[in-house]
Design a protein around this motif. Sequence first.
Motif, PDB file in Angstrom:
ATOM      1  N   LYS A 121      90.625  38.011  47.537  1.00 22.60           N
ATOM      2  CA  LYS A 121      91.457  39.049  46.917  1.00 22.60           C
ATOM      3  C   LYS A 121      91.731  38.729  45.453  1.00 22.60           C
ATOM      4  O   LYS A 121      91.694  39.609  44.578  1.00 22.60           O
ATOM      5  N   GLU A 122      92.028  37.472  45.156  1.00 22.14           N
ATOM      6  CA  GLU A 122      92.272  37.068  43.771  1.00 22.14           C
ATOM      7  C   GLU A 122      91.022  37.261  42.918  1.00 22.14           C
ATOM      8  O   GLU A 122      91.089  37.749  41.787  1.00 22.14           O
ATOM      9  N   LEU A 123      89.861  36.892  43.471  1.00 21.32           N
ATOM     10  CA  LEU A 123      88.608  37.071  42.747  1.00 21.32           C
ATOM     11  C   LEU A 123      88.311  38.551  42.510  1.00 21.32           C
ATOM     12  O   LEU A 123      87.894  38.948  41.413  1.00 21.32           O
ATOM     13  N   ALA A 124      88.556  39.373  43.541  1.00 21.03           N
ATOM     14  CA  ALA A 124      88.317  40.820  43.405  1.00 21.03           C
ATOM     15  C   ALA A 124      89.217  41.410  42.329  1.00 21.03           C
ATOM     16  O   ALA A 124      88.801  42.269  41.544  1.00 21.03           O
ATOM     17  N   SER A 125      90.474  40.953  42.264  1.00 17.02           N
ATOM     18  CA  SER A 125      91.408  41.439  41.245  1.00 17.02           C
ATOM     19  C   SER A 125      90.939  41.062  39.841  1.00 17.02           C
ATOM     20  O   SER A 125      90.988  41.879  38.913  1.00 17.02           O
ATOM     21  N   CYS A 126      90.486  39.842  39.658  1.00 16.95           N
ATOM     22  CA  CYS A 126      89.990  39.394  38.350  1.00 16.95           C
ATOM     23  C   CYS A 126      88.758  40.184  37.936  1.00 16.95           C
ATOM     24  O   CYS A 126      88.627  40.596  36.769  1.00 16.95           O
ATOM     25  N   LEU A 127      87.865  40.402  38.896  1.00 17.38           N
ATOM     26  CA  LEU A 127      86.653  41.177  38.589  1.00 17.38           C
ATOM     27  C   LEU A 127      86.999  42.620  38.205  1.00 17.38           C
ATOM     28  O   LEU A 127      86.408  43.193  37.285  1.00 17.38           O
ATOM     29  N   LYS A 128      87.960  43.204  38.908  1.00 24.63           N
ATOM     30  CA  LYS A 128      88.384  44.578  38.599  1.00 24.63           C
ATOM     31  C   LYS A 128      88.960  44.669  37.191  1.00 24.63           C
ATOM     32  O   LYS A 128      88.669  45.610  36.429  1.00 24.63           O
ATOM     33  N   HIS A 129      89.772  43.669  36.823  1.00 27.74           N
ATOM     34  CA  HIS A 129      90.363  43.649  35.482  1.00 27.74           C
ATOM     35  C   HIS A 129      89.287  43.500  34.419  1.00 27.74           C
ATOM     36  O   HIS A 129      89.259  44.245  33.421  1.00 27.74           O
ATOM     37  N   ASP A 130      88.373  42.542  34.629  1.00 26.49           N
ATOM     38  CA  ASP A 130      87.317  42.319  33.642  1.00 26.49           C
ATOM     39  C   ASP A 130      86.418  43.550  33.510  1.00 26.49           C
ATOM     40  O   ASP A 130      86.007  43.928  32.406  1.00 26.49           O
ATOM     41  N   HIS A 131      86.121  44.160  34.663  1.00 27.94           N
ATOM     42  CA  HIS A 131      85.274  45.355  34.635  1.00 27.94           C
ATOM     43  C   HIS A 131      85.976  46.497  33.906  1.00 27.94           C
ATOM     44  O   HIS A 131      85.365  47.221  33.111  1.00 27.94           O
ATOM     45  N   SER A 132      87.299  46.655  34.157  1.00 25.24           N
ATOM     46  CA  SER A 132      88.063  47.725  33.497  1.00 25.24           C
ATOM     47  C   SER A 132      88.106  47.528  31.988  1.00 25.24           C
ATOM     48  O   SER A 132      87.914  48.473  31.212  1.00 25.24           O
ATOM     49  N   VAL A 133      88.339  46.279  31.557  1.00 29.46           N
ATOM     50  CA  VAL A 133      88.404  45.984  30.117  1.00 29.46           C
ATOM     51  C   VAL A 133      87.062  46.250  29.451  1.00 29.46           C
ATOM     52  O   VAL A 133      86.980  46.917  28.404  1.00 29.46           O
ATOM     53  N   LEU A 134      85.999  45.740  30.063  1.00 27.69           N
ATOM     54  CA  LEU A 134      84.666  45.913  29.471  1.00 27.69           C
ATOM     55  C   LEU A 134      84.243  47.379  29.514  1.00 27.69           C
ATOM     56  O   LEU A 134      83.641  47.888  28.558  1.00 27.69           O
ATOM     57  N   ASN A 135      84.583  48.059  30.598  1.00 30.50           N
ATOM     58  CA  ASN A 135      84.231  49.470  30.707  1.00 30.50           C
ATOM     59  C   ASN A 135      84.953  50.303  29.651  1.00 30.50           C
ATOM     60  O   ASN A 135      84.376  51.203  29.035  1.00 30.50           O
ATOM     61  N   ARG A 136      86.254  49.990  29.427  1.00 34.74           N
ATOM     62  CA  ARG A 136      87.002  50.692  28.375  1.00 34.74           C
ATOM     63  C   ARG A 136      86.395  50.417  27.013  1.00 34.74           C
ATOM     64  O   ARG A 136      86.283  51.308  26.161  1.00 34.74           O
ATOM     65  N   LEU A 137      86.020  49.175  26.779  1.00 38.28           N
ATOM     66  CA  LEU A 137      85.404  48.811  25.502  1.00 38.28           C
ATOM     67  C   LEU A 137      84.101  49.579  25.289  1.00 38.28           C
ATOM     68  O   LEU A 137      83.874  50.153  24.216  1.00 38.28           O
ATOM     69  N   VAL A 138      83.257  49.606  26.328  1.00 33.17           N
ATOM     70  CA  VAL A 138      81.967  50.309  26.209  1.00 33.17           C
ATOM     71  C   VAL A 138      82.201  51.802  26.017  1.00 33.17           C
ATOM     72  O   VAL A 138      81.545  52.445  25.185  1.00 33.17           O
ATOM     73  N   THR A 139      83.170  52.365  26.776  1.00 33.42           N
ATOM     74  CA  THR A 139      83.459  53.802  26.672  1.00 33.42           C
ATOM     75  C   THR A 139      84.007  54.160  25.295  1.00 33.42           C
ATOM     76  O   THR A 139      83.563  55.133  24.665  1.00 33.42           O
ATOM     77  N   ASP A 140      84.993  53.396  24.817  1.00 31.40           N
ATOM     78  CA  ASP A 140      85.573  53.657  23.499  1.00 31.40           C
ATOM     79  C   ASP A 140      84.534  53.513  22.400  1.00 31.40           C
ATOM     80  O   ASP A 140      84.493  54.311  21.453  1.00 31.40           O
ATOM     81  N   LYS A 141      83.722  52.491  22.528  1.00 37.11           N
ATOM     82  CA  LYS A 141      82.675  52.275  21.521  1.00 37.11           C
ATOM     83  C   LYS A 141      81.688  53.439  21.526  1.00 37.11           C
ATOM     84  O   LYS A 141      81.256  53.910  20.462  1.00 37.11           O
TER      85      LYS A 141
END
Length: 605
Positions: free
Chosen positions: A403-423
């Motif tokens: 669960k902790e790993l899934a949460s970290c992956l979700k956060h990292d994916h959200s941050v990178l996805n926002r970065l790619v989308t905004d860019k």
Amino acid sequence: MFIESVIVSGPELADAAVFFEKGANVVQGGSNTGKSYIVQCIKFALGATKPPKTIKESRGYTTVKVKFVHDDGRFFTIVRELTASSKPNFYDEESKVQTLGVKHNPRNMSSVSNQFLNRLGLNGKLLLKGTTSLSNASFTLRDFEKVFLMDETRIVADYSPLGTGQNNEGPKEKSILKLLLTGMDDAGVKQAKKELASKGALKHRFNAVEEIIKQLYPGNDTAECLELQKLSSFADQVALRLKQAEDELQGAFHSSEDLFTQKANQIAELEVVEGKIAEDKVLLSRFDMLGQKYESDRQRLQGIEQAAGLLDDSDSVLCPTCGNHFDSESCTTDVDDIKKGVSFELDRISKNIHELAEAQGSLTAAIESNSTSAESTKTSIAVLEKLITSELQSSVLAVSDLKELASCLKHDHSVLNRLVTDKAKLKEELKRLGVLLLEEQNTYTPESFEESAKPLVKEIQDILQRWSFPNYSPVEFDFGARDITIGGSARGNFGKGYRAIASSAFALGLMNLLKLSGRHPGFVVLDSPLTTYKEGDPEPEEGDEEVAADVIYAFYQDIADNFKDSQVIVFENKEPDMALIPHMNYQHFTKSKKIGRYGFFPLRG
């Protein structure tokens, strides 16, 4: 429209007045007779900021009033105090008054300029001032006045009759002439100006977006997208593993169900035993308090017993009840009875104390037994918990970690996805701005009006021909200089006298052409069109040749014969031929106190 009168008044002074008619009007007289003062009064009534120059004769006069009459008989009068800060009062034919400003305001009718131009259909028109900067200005009465109200300075000027001689006035002078000749202004420059400003704003925004991408999103697009795909794949794998781990944990819970039941039973038994221990301890505490009371009562009775023995042995002691000797016949107290009573009570309390001690011992034994049982139950519960933990610990830990790993992956994916989308959005905006910048801007090019100028030069040439102007043909318009050429020579190259004659022809020719369209007031004021120098002045400079006599005669004859439907007002030193005077409204300022009218202002006694 024509000027009917110019009247200057002051308290306790006779009015200074001059009256005009349609057609030719000539005010002739020497220097310092007030001719130029009248011209300045007209200009001041029309909104000039400076009042007429003070002369000796004008002292004490405070107000100027100029009356204008339309061809249909309607009229209006402008009245203004002769001070720089004054505002004109506008009176219509019904004597309704309106105070006006002297500064043109294109958004309302609150100035003389607006009122005057509105009557000619020229209010609200826009002029081009700069072709590169696309600057613009409103067409005002000050702009128009230059070509129908020529004072003695403008009439001999060597620059364009449309301007003031400033180097940067070329576009504006052309715009004025185009407006007058065609009725079309340069309103399109305003939209072109907006587009130019919009281009600048687009460029600024393009650079800003480009800098944001450079500073905040420096990474490689391909690498970022690949990393996003990897995170998504890894997150899917972890989600699958977490589901498996949760299933395994659920299975472990089912397999440990008997242990949970035993633990629950043990906990229930422990609660009962601990409740019994608590109740016994409370009862034991109460027995202790009762034992203390019994002991207190026993000690009190023992004291009484000892006191009774002392009373029995002493003859000197009196009865505390009746005050007599114990052996006296009058004393009813029996010491033996007291002893027997005390002895009975002592036996009873001793028995109670013994029974209480037995009960306390029983309670203490029960508490100790139950405490031993509770400890045994606690040990059993601890054993069960250990068994349960051994069964579930690995599964719980696996679920927690996943669960902790899934949460970290979700956060990292959200941050990178926002970065790619905004860019991506910024790059799309940059692309859009780039396309807009590449689009060709709609530049503003003033419409050509060269053909419209041909009738004007025709009018001017006809007038100069009637005036016997030497080498009058051909008359052409030089759009570079915004002025006419006569016989191949620029008007500005002539001497002052002929420059003034040519300026007059320009103003009159423009009036003839524009009055048909209603874009002209219908009157022209010319100050000293024929004078090259004044009597008593130094010799004229080179090139200031005096205008030939035949030109002067022809000039006066022409304005008397050919401008009857308009109004021409001439202020001049040179007197018209006597034969022409009956054909014009002629006023002569003699500058003589004995002959005729001295000047504009009445002589004071």
